[in-house]
Write a protein that holds these residues in place. Structure first.
Motif, PDB file in Angstrom:
ATOM      1  N   ALA A   1      -1.190   0.266   9.997  1.00 58.16           N
ATOM      2  CA  ALA A   1      -0.323  -1.482  10.685  1.00 58.16           C
ATOM      3  C   ALA A   1      -0.202  -2.045  11.614  1.00 58.16           C
ATOM      4  O   ALA A   1      -0.094  -2.767  11.326  1.00 58.16           O
ATOM      5  CB  ALA A   1       1.605   0.184   9.834  1.00 58.16           C
ATOM      6  N   ARG A   2      -0.505  -0.540  12.801  1.00 56.90           N
ATOM      7  CA  ARG A   2      -0.552  -1.382  13.802  1.00 56.90           C
ATOM      8  C   ARG A   2      -2.047  -2.329  13.977  1.00 56.90           C
ATOM      9  O   ARG A   2      -1.314  -3.481  15.014  1.00 56.90           O
ATOM     10  CB  ARG A   2      -1.393   0.020  14.613  1.00 56.90           C
TER      11      ARG A   2
ATOM     12  N   ALA B   1       0.930  -1.153   0.290  1.00 54.40           N
ATOM     13  CA  ALA B   1       0.017  -0.056   0.169  1.00 54.40           C
ATOM     14  C   ALA B   1       0.702   0.970  -0.213  1.00 54.40           C
ATOM     15  O   ALA B   1       1.897   1.342   0.732  1.00 54.40           O
ATOM     16  CB  ALA B   1      -0.717   0.179   1.773  1.00 54.40           C
ATOM     17  N   LEU B   2       0.869   2.316  -0.804  1.00 56.78           N
ATOM     18  CA  LEU B   2       1.759   3.059  -1.011  1.00 56.78           C
ATOM     19  C   LEU B   2       1.010   5.297  -0.875  1.00 56.78           C
ATOM     20  O   LEU B   2      -0.368   4.563  -1.230  1.00 56.78           O
ATOM     21  CB  LEU B   2       2.091   2.763  -2.634  1.00 56.78           C
ATOM     22  N   TYR B   3       1.679   5.355  -0.653  1.00 52.08           N
ATOM     23  CA  TYR B   3       1.737   6.713  -0.266  1.00 52.08           C
ATOM     24  C   TYR B   3       2.508   7.399  -0.676  1.00 52.08           C
ATOM     25  O   TYR B   3       3.790   7.147  -0.616  1.00 52.08           O
ATOM     26  CB  TYR B   3       1.716   7.397   1.631  1.00 52.08           C
TER      27      TYR B   3
ATOM     28  N   ARG C   1       4.226  -4.172   8.010  1.00 52.65           N
ATOM     29  CA  ARG C   1       5.886  -2.703   7.824  1.00 52.65           C
ATOM     30  C   ARG C   1       5.581  -1.246   6.850  1.00 52.65           C
ATOM     31  O   ARG C   1       4.812  -1.818   6.123  1.00 52.65           O
ATOM     32  CB  ARG C   1       6.998  -4.109   7.235  1.00 52.65           C
ATOM     33  N   VAL C   2       6.357  -0.500   7.580  1.00 53.61           N
ATOM     34  CA  VAL C   2       5.687   0.480   7.075  1.00 53.61           C
ATOM     35  C   VAL C   2       8.095   1.242   6.560  1.00 53.61           C
ATOM     36  O   VAL C   2       8.822   0.639   7.853  1.00 53.61           O
ATOM     37  CB  VAL C   2       5.664   2.179   8.162  1.00 53.61           C
TER      38      VAL C   2
ATOM     39  N   LEU D   1       1.385  -7.146   4.861  1.00 56.68           N
ATOM     40  CA  LEU D   1       1.241  -5.700   4.366  1.00 56.68           C
ATOM     41  C   LEU D   1       2.410  -4.879   4.124  1.00 56.68           C
ATOM     42  O   LEU D   1       3.296  -4.884   5.323  1.00 56.68           O
ATOM     43  CB  LEU D   1       0.008  -5.422   4.662  1.00 56.68           C
ATOM     44  N   VAL D   2       3.907  -4.613   3.486  1.00 52.32           N
ATOM     45  CA  VAL D   2       3.989  -3.332   3.297  1.00 52.32           C
ATOM     46  C   VAL D   2       3.689  -2.227   3.118  1.00 52.32           C
ATOM     47  O   VAL D   2       2.910  -1.497   2.096  1.00 52.32           O
ATOM     48  CB  VAL D   2       5.561  -3.579   2.261  1.00 52.32           C
TER      49      VAL D   2
END
Length: 364
Positions: A192-193, A173-175, A225-226, A200-201
């Motif tokens: 993410a929490r 998932a991208l920002y 994971r972020v 997922l990243v």
């Protein structure tokens, strides 16, 4: 026609939204056969640029016209423009050049933070909404849509980006964009929490004043994971978008002083870029975005700052490939038809010609 384009605090090209906007408008006007002299920030390397400007310092902003006018007047006279196009952060410089050369000035503004001289003396005002424009100037407003560089967003290199961001084969998932509090990126950290979907990243691409805070918050995210990449050259953004399974624009308008009062009324360039490459996109549910896009056809929406609702929409797209394809394809078709920079340049051309004819002000 010959257009003097004033954006003295904007580096061209650059990595933030203002740079993308100015760069693409400059190029689109040139593609339509117009000659454009762009006064931009020192260090700009784009052909056809006069790089004289500096960053914008609020306490000095109303001194901008006098400072730049003296430095640029000789070059501007040699260029002999037909019309001036002033970005709001030029704070009346367009009016100064217009009066000196006897030509009309057109103001582009995103909010009320433009010079009162520009609002008063501009022949026309370009905006995506007139809700924040003082009522006495609204007859001069011409509403437009921003665009996206459809042809310039290349997916080349996506496989390498995907391998780097998600080496274990996780979904992405991208920002992308600037990091300001009103961009709401902390909602993605909250996702993410508590994530309970497939591995997922969450990839955060960009920089800005809120980035350090977001990265501190992300240290407590354990369910997904972020990854924060920092700035990426805009020429490479297409590869990052193409590498993503889903893209997110988690705006938080209540944190923006103008949007809190008047609503978020800008066309979201990052969302248009996501859609241009066919990425299924999730963003906030506000009237402006419902006016631009059809929910469930072009985009999925959720209530701003509701991380649980955002997470649910991400799960829908990741769990349902048919829905993801439908939304991705629908968004791409819409952007290519309606929201290109070339289309925006056509809108500007009509407004410039109207200003040059000195037509009486009437509602559009």
């Amino acid at each position: 026609m010959r257009v003097l384009y004033l954006a003295p605090n904007i580096p061209v090209p650059g990595t933030h939204g203002g740079s993308t906007h100015v760069t693409q408008v400059h190029r689109a006007l040139q593609r339509r056969g117009h000659e454009v002299l762009l006064l931009a920030r020192t260090g700009s390397t784009e052909p056809g640029v006069l790089p004289l400007g500096t960053d914008l310092f609020p306490v000095y902003k109303h001194l901008v016209p006098a400072y730049y006018f003296a430095r640029a007047l000789a070059a501007v006279r040699r260029f002999a423009p037909d019309v001036v196009y002033e970005r709001y952060s030029a704070f009346g410089l367009g009016i100064a050049f217009g009066r000196a050369l006897g030509i009309p000035s057109v103001l582009m503004t995103l909010d009320r933070d433009a010079s009162p001289l520009s609002f008063h003396f501009a022949e026309r005002i370009v905006a995506t909404s007139d809700e924040f424009i003082p009522a006495r100037y609204r007859p001069k407003v011409r509403l437009v849509h921003w665009g996206v560089d459809v042809a310039g967003l290349s997916p080349e290199g996506a496989a390498a980006v995907r391998q780097r961001l998600a080496p274990a084969g996780e979904r992405i998932a991208l920002y992308t964009g600037s990091f300001h509090r009103w961009h709401g990126v902390d909602a993605l950290v909250e996702v993410a929490r508590h994530w309970d979907g497939p591995p997922l990243v969450i990839a955060l691409v960009g920089d800005g004043p809120d980035r350090a805070r977001i990265e501190r918050l992300a240290r407590s995210a354990t369910r997904a994971r972020v990854v924060s990449t920092g700035r990426v050259p805009h020429a490479d953004i297409g590869a990052y978008l193409a590498a993503a399974d889903v893209c997110v624009a988690p705006y938080a308008p209540a944190r923006h002083p103008l949007f809190r009062v008047h609503g978020m009324n800008r066309d979201p360039i990052k969302v248009l870029e996501y859609m241009a490459l066919g990425r299924p996109t999730v963003t906030i549910d506000i009237p402006r975005l419902r006016a631009l896009f059809q929910p469930e056809e072009h985009v999925l929406l959720y209530p701003a700052e509701d991380a649980r609702a955002l997470s649910a929409q991400l799960r829908r797209l990741l769990d349902d490939p048919a829905l993801a394809k439908k939304v991705g394809d629908g968004g791409a078709a819409l952007v290519r038809e309606r929201y290109s920079w070339d289309h925006h340049a056509e809108e500007l051309e009509r407004i410039f010609l109207e200003a040059m004819r000195r037509e009486p002000v009437t509602p559009p």
